[in-house]
Write an enzyme that holds these catalytic residues in place. Structure first.
Site, PDB file in Angstrom:
ATOM      1  N   TYR A 177       0.845  -1.192   0.000  1.00 44.59           N
ATOM      2  CA  TYR A 177       0.000   0.000   0.000  1.00 44.59           C
ATOM      3  C   TYR A 177       0.883   1.246   0.000  1.00 44.59           C
ATOM      4  CZ  TYR A 177      -3.223   3.624   1.583  1.00 44.59           C
ATOM      5  OH  TYR A 177      -3.943   4.780   1.677  1.00 44.59           O
ATOM      6  N   ASP A 178       1.895   1.231   0.876  1.00 39.25           N
ATOM      7  CA  ASP A 178       2.785   2.399   0.976  1.00 39.25           C
ATOM      8  C   ASP A 178       3.502   2.675  -0.347  1.00 39.25           C
ATOM      9  OD1 ASP A 178       1.976   2.632   3.566  1.00 39.25           O
ATOM     10  OD2 ASP A 178       3.790   1.784   4.456  1.00 39.25           O
TER      11      ASP A 178
ATOM     12  N   GLU B  14       7.935   8.255  20.862  1.00 31.41           N
ATOM     13  CA  GLU B  14       7.007   7.207  21.306  1.00 31.41           C
ATOM     14  C   GLU B  14       6.998   6.098  20.269  1.00 31.41           C
ATOM     15  OE1 GLU B  14       2.916   8.934  22.017  1.00 31.41           O
ATOM     16  OE2 GLU B  14       4.087  10.742  21.658  1.00 31.41           O
TER      17      GLU B  14
ATOM     18  N   LYS C  57       5.292   3.607  17.674  1.00 29.80           N
ATOM     19  CA  LYS C  57       4.064   3.727  16.886  1.00 29.80           C
ATOM     20  C   LYS C  57       3.347   2.390  16.965  1.00 29.80           C
ATOM     21  CE  LYS C  57       2.297   5.190  12.414  1.00 29.80           C
ATOM     22  NZ  LYS C  57       1.533   4.029  12.020  1.00 29.80           N
TER      23      LYS C  57
ATOM     24  N   ASP D 132       0.709  -0.489  16.469  1.00 33.24           N
ATOM     25  CA  ASP D 132      -0.031  -0.860  15.272  1.00 33.24           C
ATOM     26  C   ASP D 132      -1.432  -1.331  15.651  1.00 33.24           C
ATOM     27  OD1 ASP D 132      -0.294  -0.986  12.623  1.00 33.24           O
ATOM     28  OD2 ASP D 132       0.938  -2.776  12.310  1.00 33.24           O
TER      29      ASP D 132
ATOM     30  N   TYR E 249      -1.797   8.757  23.293  1.00 32.85           N
ATOM     31  CA  TYR E 249      -0.641   9.466  22.732  1.00 32.85           C
ATOM     32  C   TYR E 249      -0.894  10.944  22.442  1.00 32.85           C
ATOM     33  CZ  TYR E 249      -2.944   8.167  18.322  1.00 32.85           C
ATOM     34  OH  TYR E 249      -3.852   7.989  17.316  1.00 32.85           O
TER      35      TYR E 249
ATOM     36  N   LYS F 271       7.485  13.829  17.836  1.00 29.89           N
ATOM     37  CA  LYS F 271       6.650  15.033  17.811  1.00 29.89           C
ATOM     38  C   LYS F 271       7.435  16.180  18.422  1.00 29.89           C
ATOM     39  CE  LYS F 271       2.569  12.211  18.474  1.00 29.89           C
ATOM     40  NZ  LYS F 271       1.841  11.506  19.496  1.00 29.89           N
TER      41      LYS F 271
ATOM     42  N   LYS G 255       9.250   4.792  10.130  1.00 35.27           N
ATOM     43  CA  LYS G 255       8.762   3.404  10.059  1.00 35.27           C
ATOM     44  C   LYS G 255       9.890   2.381  10.109  1.00 35.27           C
ATOM     45  CE  LYS G 255       4.221   3.828   8.547  1.00 35.27           C
ATOM     46  NZ  LYS G 255       3.181   2.957   8.047  1.00 35.27           N
TER      47      LYS G 255
ATOM     48  N   CYS H 178       5.201 -41.364   1.210  1.00 36.36           N
ATOM     49  CA  CYS H 178       6.157 -40.539   1.942  1.00 36.36           C
ATOM     50  C   CYS H 178       7.329 -40.176   1.019  1.00 36.36           C
ATOM     51  CB  CYS H 178       6.662 -41.322   3.152  1.00 36.36           C
ATOM     52  SG  CYS H 178       8.070 -40.557   3.939  1.00 36.36           S
TER      53      CYS H 178
ATOM     54  N   CYS I 217      10.565 -42.224   2.494  1.00 35.99           N
ATOM     55  CA  CYS I 217      10.729 -43.685   2.498  1.00 35.99           C
ATOM     56  C   CYS I 217       9.740 -44.419   1.606  1.00 35.99           C
ATOM     57  CB  CYS I 217      10.627 -44.218   3.920  1.00 35.99           C
ATOM     58  SG  CYS I 217       8.951 -44.199   4.567  1.00 35.99           S
TER      59      CYS I 217
ATOM     60  N   CYS J 162       3.390 -40.229   7.824  1.00 36.73           N
ATOM     61  CA  CYS J 162       4.001 -41.366   7.155  1.00 36.73           C
ATOM     62  C   CYS J 162       3.939 -42.516   8.141  1.00 36.73           C
ATOM     63  CB  CYS J 162       5.452 -41.040   6.810  1.00 36.73           C
ATOM     64  SG  CYS J 162       6.439 -42.518   6.552  1.00 36.73           S
TER      65      CYS J 162
ATOM     66  N   CYS K  62      11.583 -45.148   8.146  1.00 41.41           N
ATOM     67  CA  CYS K  62      11.636 -43.876   7.432  1.00 41.41           C
ATOM     68  C   CYS K  62      12.844 -43.067   7.904  1.00 41.41           C
ATOM     69  CB  CYS K  62      10.338 -43.115   7.696  1.00 41.41           C
ATOM     70  SG  CYS K  62      10.293 -41.526   6.890  1.00 41.41           S
TER      71      CYS K  62
HETATM   72  P1  NAD Z   1      -0.305   5.803   9.878  1.00 38.11           P
HETATM   73  O1  NAD Z   1      -0.885   4.565  10.438  1.00 38.11           O
HETATM   74  O2  NAD Z   1       0.936   5.616   9.108  1.00 38.11           O
HETATM   75  O3  NAD Z   1      -0.077   6.862  11.033  1.00 38.11           O
HETATM   76  C1  NAD Z   1      -1.074   7.550  11.772  1.00 38.11           C
HETATM   77  C2  NAD Z   1      -1.645   6.739  12.862  1.00 38.11           C
HETATM   78  O4  NAD Z   1      -0.634   6.251  13.689  1.00 38.11           O
HETATM   79  C3  NAD Z   1      -2.498   7.502  13.836  1.00 38.11           C
HETATM   80  O5  NAD Z   1      -3.775   7.708  13.351  1.00 38.11           O
HETATM   81  C4  NAD Z   1      -2.474   6.623  15.028  1.00 38.11           C
HETATM   82  O6  NAD Z   1      -3.546   5.717  14.963  1.00 38.11           O
HETATM   83  C5  NAD Z   1      -1.219   5.850  14.891  1.00 38.11           C
HETATM   84  N1  NAD Z   1      -0.271   6.023  16.014  1.00 38.11           N
HETATM   85  C6  NAD Z   1       0.293   5.002  16.693  1.00 38.11           C
HETATM   86  N2  NAD Z   1       1.080   5.450  17.665  1.00 38.11           N
HETATM   87  C7  NAD Z   1       1.034   6.806  17.619  1.00 38.11           C
HETATM   88  C8  NAD Z   1       1.646   7.831  18.389  1.00 38.11           C
HETATM   89  N3  NAD Z   1       2.485   7.543  19.382  1.00 38.11           N
HETATM   90  N4  NAD Z   1       1.357   9.104  18.095  1.00 38.11           N
HETATM   91  C9  NAD Z   1       0.520   9.379  17.081  1.00 38.11           C
HETATM   92  N5  NAD Z   1      -0.076   8.469  16.317  1.00 38.11           N
HETATM   93  C10 NAD Z   1       0.167   7.179  16.586  1.00 38.11           C
HETATM   94  O7  NAD Z   1      -1.313   6.518   8.941  1.00 38.11           O
HETATM   95  P2  NAD Z   1      -2.812   6.211   8.641  1.00 38.11           P
HETATM   96  O8  NAD Z   1      -3.286   7.315   7.830  1.00 38.11           O
HETATM   97  O9  NAD Z   1      -3.519   5.853   9.880  1.00 38.11           O
HETATM   98  O10 NAD Z   1      -2.818   4.915   7.806  1.00 38.11           O
HETATM   99  C11 NAD Z   1      -1.975   4.711   6.768  1.00 38.11           C
HETATM  100  C12 NAD Z   1      -1.307   3.402   7.048  1.00 38.11           C
HETATM  101  O11 NAD Z   1      -2.263   2.391   6.937  1.00 38.11           O
HETATM  102  C13 NAD Z   1      -0.242   3.184   6.059  1.00 38.11           C
HETATM  103  O12 NAD Z   1       0.965   2.899   6.700  1.00 38.11           O
HETATM  104  C14 NAD Z   1      -0.720   2.006   5.263  1.00 38.11           C
HETATM  105  O13 NAD Z   1       0.325   1.067   5.171  1.00 38.11           O
HETATM  106  C15 NAD Z   1      -1.851   1.439   6.031  1.00 38.11           C
HETATM  107  N6  NAD Z   1      -2.932   1.114   5.076  1.00 38.11           N
HETATM  108  C16 NAD Z   1      -2.897  -0.097   4.516  1.00 38.11           C
HETATM  109  C17 NAD Z   1      -3.866  -0.451   3.587  1.00 38.11           C
HETATM  110  C18 NAD Z   1      -3.826  -1.820   3.001  1.00 38.11           C
HETATM  111  O14 NAD Z   1      -4.624  -2.142   2.138  1.00 38.11           O
HETATM  112  N7  NAD Z   1      -2.935  -2.678   3.422  1.00 38.11           N
HETATM  113  C19 NAD Z   1      -4.857   0.428   3.238  1.00 38.11           C
HETATM  114  C20 NAD Z   1      -4.869   1.674   3.843  1.00 38.11           C
HETATM  115  C21 NAD Z   1      -3.891   2.020   4.746  1.00 38.11           C
END
Ligand code: NAD
Length: 785
Positions: free
Chosen positions: A35-36, A121, A123, A125, A233, A297, A321, A415, A418, A445, A451
């Site tokens: 996606y990225d 901080e 990030k 997921d 956050y 930040k 990232k 298998c 053997c 097997c 074997c």
């Molecule tokens: P992002 O996930 O890259 O970053 C923003 C989000 O980070 C914030 O909304 C928050 O939820 C999170 N976050 C976690 N810790 C944080 C912290 N300490 N401070 C602030 N924010 C924090 O951006 P996005 O707009 O939410 O989403 C885009 C991401 O989602 C992309 O990285 C993309 O890879 C993914 N995405 C994937 C698909 C797919 O089909 N695979 C589709 C859309 C988006």
């Protein structure tokens, strides 16, 4: 120009689709890294052609529209996304923009610039959530949605354990909107998927999808059962400022009861940010939750305000990232590996791809059920996930990219190591006392002893203390013997010569001689030991003892049909099938034959066990056939009326109705109308007869024995033998051994310390033997202790 425009339109349509799947359905079909890449391609094209930028481009928007099933919520302060940095240069560039934006001196290659203070901080997921507190009370929880409009998920948010429903302490602003991430820990995710698999529910590809799918449930009871956590956050709308730095804000929120990151730190200047990134990156696998980067930040709130926002992200923050843990690649083939236990497992051969910095070319597929669950075909484009040190996994098929020539994955019949048969393991379900066999997930097997893949483990087991008890042959030595080609089956152990072993590592003259005599000494194993030593799957020491005691000879054990085996105590159909397939395999038969050729003399062989013979009644036999709607009572009625299996087959309708109610009578006739059922029953009955059993005189075998029809009781402690041994001896003479004394008891064996049972025996005037007299009694019957 038109080419760029077309590509831009194409990318937008594709990204819109992925955004919808990711943000609204929580079911992305491609990994984030892919996606990225698409997103950056679009961004680059738009940067080169700024006149083509439109406000509806995914580069200008956050997330995706809210799901209409939830009530919509307007965010007073928009919930934005974050800019991304992948390389150190991107980070330095970000720092330069910040420094310039704040009118501070920008450094050059030799430094000299202002060191801006950044908060650092991890990030997390998961997914962004806004929590609105009015006068310290949680009044609303919302998703980010498209940044302006989110979904009201208040009920669900309240089920997340570490979200305070009321703020602690005092002094909070009347209106306080807290922002943070709802996520699932790695352990919680594993647990959830395991329990989903168990109940046949949907499993999740990664913790983020699991968290998003769990939080955005229309039924909050489901959310409540999911292991979700919250980490704060930042803040959104507030009626009064809290502190003048970001870290100050978070620390204060923590005092009011908000969970914040344990990894929150202050960095002076970009270099310290980069150090933080490296440090967390090294510890990433060990963290309890998944992170996809770190967020920096600008710490000063005044500076944040000065810098402001761009279309979809603040200028004062950035996500640096980590390499992606999920990537796309192609499934070139599926090969099958045979493990040490004989399990035949599919392994994915992949087009090599870098995942989180490591090239991945293989991934485990666990078993064929997993292949089916993934709907995997050879040629598919798949998402590979490498979470920490875990072996890479195929988590998803990208169906949109399946080529026309994709081929199904098939388990081999033989298998690959053997050539023995590969069989699917049987699973037995028990309900209302009935057993039904279904297919298990594992293929195995059956060539256990021959074997190559299983050989080392088979030999290690064969020589172990509770099996053939060959001392002086440790795991390492077994490995050497196998690797040197000196031992290709357990039988080869008995052909080893002094010269073969004296040169092996760790062996000298004395130990070689010792080993040879240990091998020689093992040549007279008891039947139970020998059966256990063969290492039949699911046959432990206890089952081996039962087999030996009940069937009484290796030959009968080898021949026994699954249905006959199920008569033995604690042997279900599943184990019965394992035993039967083991002995049916020609390779295994050969090894046993070879062992016997080496003058192996198996002890304790003789008659069929008395207990087994006594338990084998026609009623029981018919019951074990599991005729639908005919329980043990019905089976006994059939036995009483017809006296033999042949009699049941030959019965006409009227006869049958005399024995059973209509429904059951019908069921019996239908059951035996199926040829397979009839043949199976006949074969099992024939075998029982060959083994020496007769329905008409069910107790005959026992009746021929000296203590037939007698009930004995053992009490007190025995010193010359264990109670189990005493029980075995009595049973082999045809006695039943009971736990309590009654007028029907024939004799009580009382050792020292006997209490109430002995008293009762005396009261009833029963025969009582002390241990010495008991031993003498046994020896009179030819049993030596
Ligand atoms: P992002 O996930 O890259 O970053 C923003 C989000 O980070 C914030 O909304 C928050 O939820 C999170 N976050 C976690 N810790 C944080 C912290 N300490 N401070 C602030 N924010 C924090 O951006 P996005 O707009 O939410 O989403 C885009 C991401 O989602 C992309 O990285 C993309 O890879 C993914 N995405 C994937 C698909 C797919 O089909 N695979 C589709 C859309 C988006």
């Amino acid at each position: 120009m038109t080419a760029a425009k077309n590509r831009i339109l194409e990318l937008r349509a594709e990204l819109d689709q992925h955004n919808y799947r990711y943000h609204v359905l929580d079911e992305p079909s491609i990994p984030d890294a892919e996606y990225d890449r698409l997103f950056h391609e679009l961004k680059a094209l738009e940067a080169a052609n700024p006149e083509l930028i439109t406000s509806d481009s995914p580069t200008q928007r956050v997330g995706s529209a809210a799901l209409s099933a939830f009530t919509q919520v307007r965010h007073e302060v928009p919930m934005l996304s974050l800019g991304n940095a992948f390389e150190e240069t991107d980070m330095r560039e970000f720092d330069r923009r910040v420094t310039e934006g704040l009118d501070l001196p920008v450094g050059d290659l030799f430094g000299g610039g202002a060191a801006v203070e950044y908060s650092c901080e991890p990030k997390l997921d998961g997914l962004a959530v806004s929590l609105l507190y009015q006068d310290g009370v949680l009044v609303r929880g919302a998703t980010r949605g498209d940044g302006t409009t989110g979904e009201d998920i208040s009920v669900n948010v309240r089920t997340v354990r570490n979200i305070p429903l009321k703020l602690h302490g005092t002094g909070w602003p009347a209106t306080l909107e807290v922002r943070g991430e709802v996520f699932m820990s790695k352990a919680g995710f594993e647990r959830l998927n395991a329990s989903q698999l168990e109940v046949g529910g949907k499993t999740f590809a990664n913790p983020r999808n699991a968290a998003a799918g769990s939080l955005r449930q229309l039924d909050s009871k489901i959310t409540a059962n999911r292991p979700l956590e919250f980490c704060c956050y930042g803040i959104g709308q507030i009626s009064a400022d809290i502190a003048d730095t970001h870290i100050g804000n978070l620390k204060q929120l923590q005092v009011w009861g908000m969970p914040i990151s344990h990894e929150l730190k202050l960095a002076h200047g970009i270099d310290e940010c980069l150090d933080y990134y490296r440090d967390i990156g090294e510890r990433r696998n060990g963290l309890a939750y998944e992170i996809d980067g770190v967020v920096f930040k600008v710490n000063s709130i005044a500076s944040q305000r000065e810098l402001g926002f761009r279309a979809r992200e603040p200028r004062w923050a950035i996500a640096h990232k980590f390499p992606a843990m999920e990537e796309l690649t192609e499934l070139l083939d599926v090969e099958f590996q045979v493990g040490r236990t004989g399990a035949v497992t599919p392994v994915a051969r992949l087009k090599p791809v870098k995942v989180a910095g490591v090239t991945v070319a293989n991934a485990t597929l666990h078993n064929m059920d997993e292949v089916a669950r993934l709907g995997l075909m050879i040629g598919d484009t798949v998402i590979i996930r490498r979470a920490g040190d875990v072996i890479p996994q195929v988590v998803q098929v990208v169906l949109e990219r399946r080529p026309d020539n994709a081929r199904p994955v098939q388990i081999p019949e033989q298998c690959p190591v053997c050539g023995s048969q590969v069989e699917r393991t049987q699973l037995v379900k028990r309900s209302k006392g009935r057993e039904t066999v279904s297919e298990g997930a594992v293929y195995r097997c059956v060539g256990r002893l021959a074997c190559g893949a299983q050989l080392k483990q088979a030999i290690i087991h064969f020589v172990s203390r509770r099996a053939m008890d060959i001392e002086g042959l440790g795991d390492k030595s077994v490995e050497q013997l196998v690797d040197e080609g000196l031992v290709r089956s357990p039988a080869d152990l008995y052909a080893l010569k002094f010269d073969d072993i004296v040169d092996l590592e760790g062996f000298a003259e004395v130990s070689s001689n010792k080993l040879l005599s240990a091998i020689e000494d093992s040549k007279k194993p008891g039947l139970a030991r020998f059966i256990y030593a063969l290492g039949i799957p699911d046959v432990g020491e206890e089952t081996a003892k039962v087999l030996a005691r009940s069937l009484g000879s290796l030959e009968r054990v080898q021949q026994a049909l699954p249905h006959v085996l199920t008569y033995l105590p604690d042997v279900g159909l599943e184990v019965a099938h394992e035993i039967h397939s083991f002995f049916e395999d020609a390779h295994n038969q050969q090894v046993i034959e070879d062992l016997l050729k080496h003058d192996l003399q198996i002890q304790d062989q003789g008659k069929l066990g008395a207990e087994f013979a006594a338990s084998t009644t026609l009623g029981g036999f018919l019951d074990k056939l599991h005729i639908p709607s005919v329980g043990p009572g019905g089976a006994q009625k059939l036995a009483d009326r017809f006296g033999s299996l042949e009699g049941v087959f030959g019965a006409d309708w009227l006869d049958m109705r005399q024995a059973l109610p209509e429904k059951q009578a019908n069921s019996v006739r239908e059951f035996f109308a199926v040829e397979d059922n009839r043949l199976l029953a006949e074969a099992a009955e024939k075998q029982l007869r060959d083994f020496g059993m007769h329905w008409q005189s069910e107790k005959k075998v026992v009746e021929g024995l000296p203590l037939a029809g007698q009930t004995w009781v053992l009490t007190g402690s025995l010193e010359l033998m264990s109670r189990d041994v005493a029980k075995d001896k009595l049973e082999s003479l045809g006695a039943k051994v009971a736990g309590s004394v009654s007028a029907k008891t024939h004799c009580v064996v009382a050792g020292p310390g006997a209490g109430s049972k002995l008293a009762k025996a005396n009261e009833l005037g029963l025969k009582v033997l002390d241990e010495e007299a008991f031993v003498e009694f046994l020896s009179k019957h030819g049993i030596l202790v």
